[in-house]
Design an enzyme around this catalytic site. Sequence first.
Site, PDB file in Angstrom:
ATOM      1  N   ALA A 111       0.852  -1.193   0.000  1.00 57.91           N
ATOM      2  CA  ALA A 111       0.000   0.000   0.000  1.00 57.91           C
ATOM      3  C   ALA A 111       0.886   1.240   0.000  1.00 57.91           C
ATOM      4  O   ALA A 111       2.015   1.200   0.497  1.00 57.91           O
ATOM      5  CB  ALA A 111      -0.889  -0.015   1.238  1.00 57.91           C
ATOM      6  N   GLY A 160       0.799  -5.198   0.839  1.00 59.40           N
ATOM      7  CA  GLY A 160      -0.274  -5.283  -0.154  1.00 59.40           C
ATOM      8  C   GLY A 160       0.231  -5.852  -1.474  1.00 59.40           C
ATOM      9  O   GLY A 160      -0.540  -6.434  -2.231  1.00 59.40           O
ATOM     10  N   GLU A 175      -0.031  -9.436  -1.080  1.00 61.33           N
ATOM     11  CA  GLU A 175      -1.465  -9.792  -1.104  1.00 61.33           C
ATOM     12  C   GLU A 175      -1.977  -9.809  -2.550  1.00 61.33           C
ATOM     13  O   GLU A 175      -2.749 -10.691  -2.930  1.00 61.33           O
ATOM     14  CB  GLU A 175      -2.256  -8.802  -0.251  1.00 61.33           C
ATOM     15  CG  GLU A 175      -1.975  -9.033   1.238  1.00 61.33           C
ATOM     16  CD  GLU A 175      -2.639  -8.023   2.136  1.00 61.33           C
ATOM     17  OE1 GLU A 175      -2.450  -6.820   1.898  1.00 61.33           O
ATOM     18  OE2 GLU A 175      -3.327  -8.433   3.083  1.00 61.33           O
ATOM     19  N   GLU A 221       3.873  -5.259   7.393  1.00 62.68           N
ATOM     20  CA  GLU A 221       2.892  -4.328   7.973  1.00 62.68           C
ATOM     21  C   GLU A 221       3.061  -4.141   9.468  1.00 62.68           C
ATOM     22  O   GLU A 221       2.824  -3.062  10.009  1.00 62.68           O
ATOM     23  CB  GLU A 221       1.464  -4.834   7.696  1.00 62.68           C
ATOM     24  CG  GLU A 221       0.987  -4.628   6.276  1.00 62.68           C
ATOM     25  CD  GLU A 221       1.324  -5.784   5.369  1.00 62.68           C
ATOM     26  OE1 GLU A 221       2.253  -6.561   5.688  1.00 62.68           O
ATOM     27  OE2 GLU A 221       0.671  -5.913   4.321  1.00 62.68           O
TER      28      GLU A 221
HETATM   29  C1  LIG Z   1      -5.615  -2.654   3.375  1.00 64.26           C
HETATM   30  C2  LIG Z   1      -4.276  -2.367   2.841  1.00 64.26           C
HETATM   31  C3  LIG Z   1      -3.158  -2.735   3.697  1.00 64.26           C
HETATM   32  C4  LIG Z   1      -1.959  -2.715   3.224  1.00 64.26           C
HETATM   33  C5  LIG Z   1      -0.867  -2.840   4.076  1.00 64.26           C
HETATM   34  C6  LIG Z   1       0.420  -2.446   3.383  1.00 64.26           C
HETATM   35  O1  LIG Z   1       0.719  -2.817   2.304  1.00 64.26           O
HETATM   36  S1  LIG Z   1       1.387  -1.427   4.280  1.00 64.26           S
HETATM   37  C7  LIG Z   1       2.836  -1.251   3.318  1.00 64.26           C
HETATM   38  C8  LIG Z   1       3.651  -2.475   3.357  1.00 64.26           C
HETATM   39  N1  LIG Z   1       4.911  -2.258   2.713  1.00 64.26           N
HETATM   40  C9  LIG Z   1       5.974  -1.901   3.391  1.00 64.26           C
HETATM   41  O2  LIG Z   1       5.966  -1.774   4.581  1.00 64.26           O
HETATM   42  C10 LIG Z   1       7.210  -1.656   2.580  1.00 64.26           C
HETATM   43  C11 LIG Z   1       7.959  -0.504   3.143  1.00 64.26           C
HETATM   44  N2  LIG Z   1       9.143  -0.231   2.376  1.00 64.26           N
HETATM   45  C12 LIG Z   1      10.304  -0.866   2.605  1.00 64.26           C
HETATM   46  O3  LIG Z   1      10.424  -1.743   3.411  1.00 64.26           O
HETATM   47  C13 LIG Z   1      11.464  -0.384   1.801  1.00 64.26           C
HETATM   48  O4  LIG Z   1      11.224   0.928   1.435  1.00 64.26           O
HETATM   49  C14 LIG Z   1      11.723  -1.231   0.552  1.00 64.26           C
HETATM   50  C15 LIG Z   1      10.501  -1.333  -0.326  1.00 64.26           C
HETATM   51  C16 LIG Z   1      12.209  -2.623   0.970  1.00 64.26           C
HETATM   52  C17 LIG Z   1      12.854  -0.543  -0.278  1.00 64.26           C
HETATM   53  O5  LIG Z   1      13.979  -0.350   0.554  1.00 64.26           O
HETATM   54  P1  LIG Z   1      15.220   0.502   0.056  1.00 64.26           P
HETATM   55  O6  LIG Z   1      16.204   0.469   1.175  1.00 64.26           O
HETATM   56  O7  LIG Z   1      15.636   0.040  -1.266  1.00 64.26           O
HETATM   57  O8  LIG Z   1      14.710   1.977  -0.151  1.00 64.26           O
HETATM   58  P2  LIG Z   1      13.983   2.952   0.870  1.00 64.26           P
HETATM   59  O9  LIG Z   1      13.478   2.239   2.033  1.00 64.26           O
HETATM   60  O10 LIG Z   1      14.851   4.122   1.088  1.00 64.26           O
HETATM   61  O11 LIG Z   1      12.701   3.383   0.020  1.00 64.26           O
HETATM   62  C18 LIG Z   1      12.854   4.098  -1.191  1.00 64.26           C
HETATM   63  C19 LIG Z   1      11.732   5.092  -1.270  1.00 64.26           C
HETATM   64  O12 LIG Z   1      10.500   4.397  -1.398  1.00 64.26           O
HETATM   65  C20 LIG Z   1       9.567   4.882  -0.466  1.00 64.26           C
HETATM   66  N3  LIG Z   1       8.656   3.788  -0.121  1.00 64.26           N
HETATM   67  C21 LIG Z   1       8.991   2.552   0.179  1.00 64.26           C
HETATM   68  N4  LIG Z   1       7.914   1.810   0.402  1.00 64.26           N
HETATM   69  C22 LIG Z   1       6.854   2.614   0.236  1.00 64.26           C
HETATM   70  C23 LIG Z   1       5.456   2.417   0.317  1.00 64.26           C
HETATM   71  N5  LIG Z   1       4.926   1.228   0.600  1.00 64.26           N
HETATM   72  N6  LIG Z   1       4.686   3.460   0.079  1.00 64.26           N
HETATM   73  C24 LIG Z   1       5.191   4.660  -0.251  1.00 64.26           C
HETATM   74  N7  LIG Z   1       6.527   4.913  -0.335  1.00 64.26           N
HETATM   75  C25 LIG Z   1       7.329   3.884  -0.115  1.00 64.26           C
HETATM   76  C26 LIG Z   1      10.442   5.327   0.689  1.00 64.26           C
HETATM   77  O13 LIG Z   1       9.764   6.224   1.514  1.00 64.26           O
HETATM   78  C27 LIG Z   1      11.606   5.948  -0.033  1.00 64.26           C
HETATM   79  O14 LIG Z   1      11.254   7.220  -0.454  1.00 64.26           O
HETATM   80  P3  LIG Z   1      11.798   8.506   0.296  1.00 64.26           P
HETATM   81  O15 LIG Z   1      11.322   9.642  -0.530  1.00 64.26           O
HETATM   82  O16 LIG Z   1      13.283   8.359   0.365  1.00 64.26           O
HETATM   83  O17 LIG Z   1      11.164   8.499   1.659  1.00 64.26           O
END
Ligand SMILES: CC/C=C/CC(=O)SCCNC(=O)CCNC(=O)[C@H](O)C(C)(C)COP(=O)(O)OP(=O)(O)OC[C@H]1O[C@@H](n2cnc3c(N)ncnc32)[C@H](O)[C@@H]1OP(=O)(O)O
Length: 718
Positions: free
Chosen positions: A61, A100, A103, A123
């Site tokens: 998400a 997500g 999922e 999550e």
């Molecule tokens: C009912 C619906 C329910 C849904 C539940 C969900 O899905 S909640 C979201 C679950 N996903 C996560 O928790 C993933 C979170 N992200 C990470 O763990 C990491 O970012 C990564 C994807 C493994 C990538 O890691 P990496 O070290 O390569 O880079 P960064 O962590 O620096 O991330 C790069 C930029 O991407 C942004 N970002 C990452 N994930 C998300 C996301 N899910 N949504 C929006 N943005 C995301 C992150 O913020 C970085 O951007 P910046 O501008 O530097 O902040």
Amino acid sequence: MALYSRVSGSVGMITLQNPPVNALSAAVRQGIVDMMHRALSEPEVKSVVICGQNGKFCGGADIREFGAKMTGPPLVPMVHLIEAASKPVVAAIEGIALGGGLELALSCHYRIAHSKARLGFPEVALGLLPGAGGTQRLPRLIGVPAALDLITTGRHVTAAEARQLGIVDEVTDLNAVDAAVKFAQSVTGKSLDARRISTYPCPRPPDLDAIFERAMQQVRRSARGAIAPGTCVQAVHAAVTLPYAKGMERERELFSLLFTSGQARALQYYFFAQRAVSRWSTANGARWDTSKPRPVRKAAVIGLGTMGRGITVSLAQAGFSVVAVETQEKQLSEAKQAVSGMLERGAKRRGVPLAHDKIKYSCSVQAVADVDLVIEAVFEDMALKKTVFQQLSAICKPGVLLCTNTSGLDIDELASQTQSPELVVGMHFFAPAHVMQLLEVVYGPRSSPEVVATAMQMGKKMGKVSVAVGNCRGFVGNRMLKPYLEQAFFLLEEGATPEQVDQVLEEFGFAMGVFKVSDLSGLDVGWKVRKADGLVSPASTGTSARIRGGSRYSPLGDLLCERGRFGQKTGRGWYQYDKPGGRVAKPDPWLHGFLEEYRAQHGLVARHIDHQEVLERCLYALINEGFQILQDGIAAGPEDIDVIYVLGYGWPRHRGGPMFYAGQVGLDKVVERLEHYQQIHPDVPGLQPCSLLRKLAASGNPAIHKWREVIQKPRSQL
Ligand SMILES: CC/C=C/CC(=O)SCCNC(=O)CCNC(=O)[C@H](O)C(C)(C)COP(=O)(O)OP(=O)(O)OC[C@H]1O[C@@H](n2cnc3c(N)ncnc32)[C@H](O)[C@@H]1OP(=O)(O)O
């Protein structure tokens, strides 16, 4: 959004497009729904592949949209649409399938993963649970114990482990999208009855109750008050006990409960805070995007005590060539053995090759002549460090970065010992340095932007979260610790016990209370600093024994040290231990008697101190110092302070960090309570709300991301 294309005539391809991680924003969800309808309605299309742009399937998400009103199609009907499709849908998983994103993949009929892909349900780290059927589908697919493990820990699995668990159908080293297209063609026309995970019965192992009981115990032990892990267990329980549709209802209820909790907000704030600190800036205008790091290939560590050994291991594991220097033969050989052991254990745990050959040991400082960067890690003693810096300045090749691992000494004073003060920076590692994730990169007034950039990048390469902070006594972390510790000591004087104070802090969520931490790190550390500061005076009674420089001072820590009670290492401190080096803290009747005697000697009358007072005095004094740090321009923003406290000082992540917590409590309330305690304790300056805190409180308790606008131009002390 999502792109649609037709591949090989009969495969409809839906490509998620939302950089940087193809998160499921409203536009992406809308795109998927629209493109699924299109693929299902085109008679030529016999199967569908879903993939993500730029080698990333989907990061879940879109967390950036969590604070706003929900728009676009919800995730749950979207995944049901995919699963119910009459044409086979194949997920081509490259890079990541998280939250997500996983999922979405589980709603597809088949999953093909690239060998380098990582999958998981993270999550829980955002204070949530997989809320689009993940808690209902995963146990149906891989069984309850494995699903509980993945969902409650949030750990990522490799494609190989995912294959072993049964999450993916095929793993390829080649192009996963091409492989998915081929696969999609091969399953065209086949029945999908056995491919819809929601229709699977959930396996019920005979020891089901015991499995859930164990899972609950496990999360209670590690969650420290975080509610998401236990709620994840409840959601998986629903998969076993309820039919799918009812289980989904239960998942939705539990998800809503978490989503609207303060903990989820705190954890999501923390997620972005940890990323924000990499976009550092300094009080004199240097910035992450305008400062280029220097290349570093070979580094040196001077001093192989506990910290130096940990730093050596971190450097070697990060792939740097390291010259490790300890001038005494015996210490060098002990250090060599200890470092080898740490490397071996690390290699075994992380499944990576041994890094022994990266390190050259030497008894001579001359051995650092050709390195690109030196990290000095000798004892925390200014005179000694100055000598080392003078030596390094003479020995090292021109342009070498000289870094000091200090927990609070003046970087500028050390820089002034060298010919190139602009090349000096502090790197404050936390013990054990090869384990702890935090690094404070301390810039002095003369540190050049590229030197700060290099130290920040080195930290990142070592797997640390680097936070750039200004130069002042104790930097950010230890400076804030001082008023916190001070309040804890005062509370003992007024009638509390170490156990009571620790219990309150541990119930708040700290990994360890302040007195247990003090016993662990050694009471003599602070004693030495206070002695050097001229604070420790010969034992005396009366009020003067408890006043220094006109402010209240508690000599309790000094008195314990005078009795040889240095904490765990001596088996006695604020607690007692079964032996020197023992780990289990037990209340010590001797200490209680000592406190009574102390109070009597100083005319102090013990009173009942409640939970709220312990918490407010310890935390608000620490928070107040945090605002002073922002006001002084030592930290660029509240996120820097929060990341330092969560990663370095055991602040509970689900409370966001001290500055975020202050915002949650209400800045006006923090001011009001500090003023209340200041009235009672006028001789404690740390309880006087600082002007930035007052200013923010008076401007209506703005959201934390707006604080920088109020801070505006920090009056830098640098
Ligand atoms: C009912 C619906 C329910 C849904 C539940 C969900 O899905 S909640 C979201 C679950 N996903 C996560 O928790 C993933 C979170 N992200 C990470 O763990 C990491 O970012 C990564 C994807 C493994 C990538 O890691 P990496 O070290 O390569 O880079 P960064 O962590 O620096 O991330 C790069 C930029 O991407 C942004 N970002 C990452 N994930 C998300 C996301 N899910 N949504 C929006 N943005 C995301 C992150 O913020 C970085 O951007 P910046 O501008 O530097 O902040």
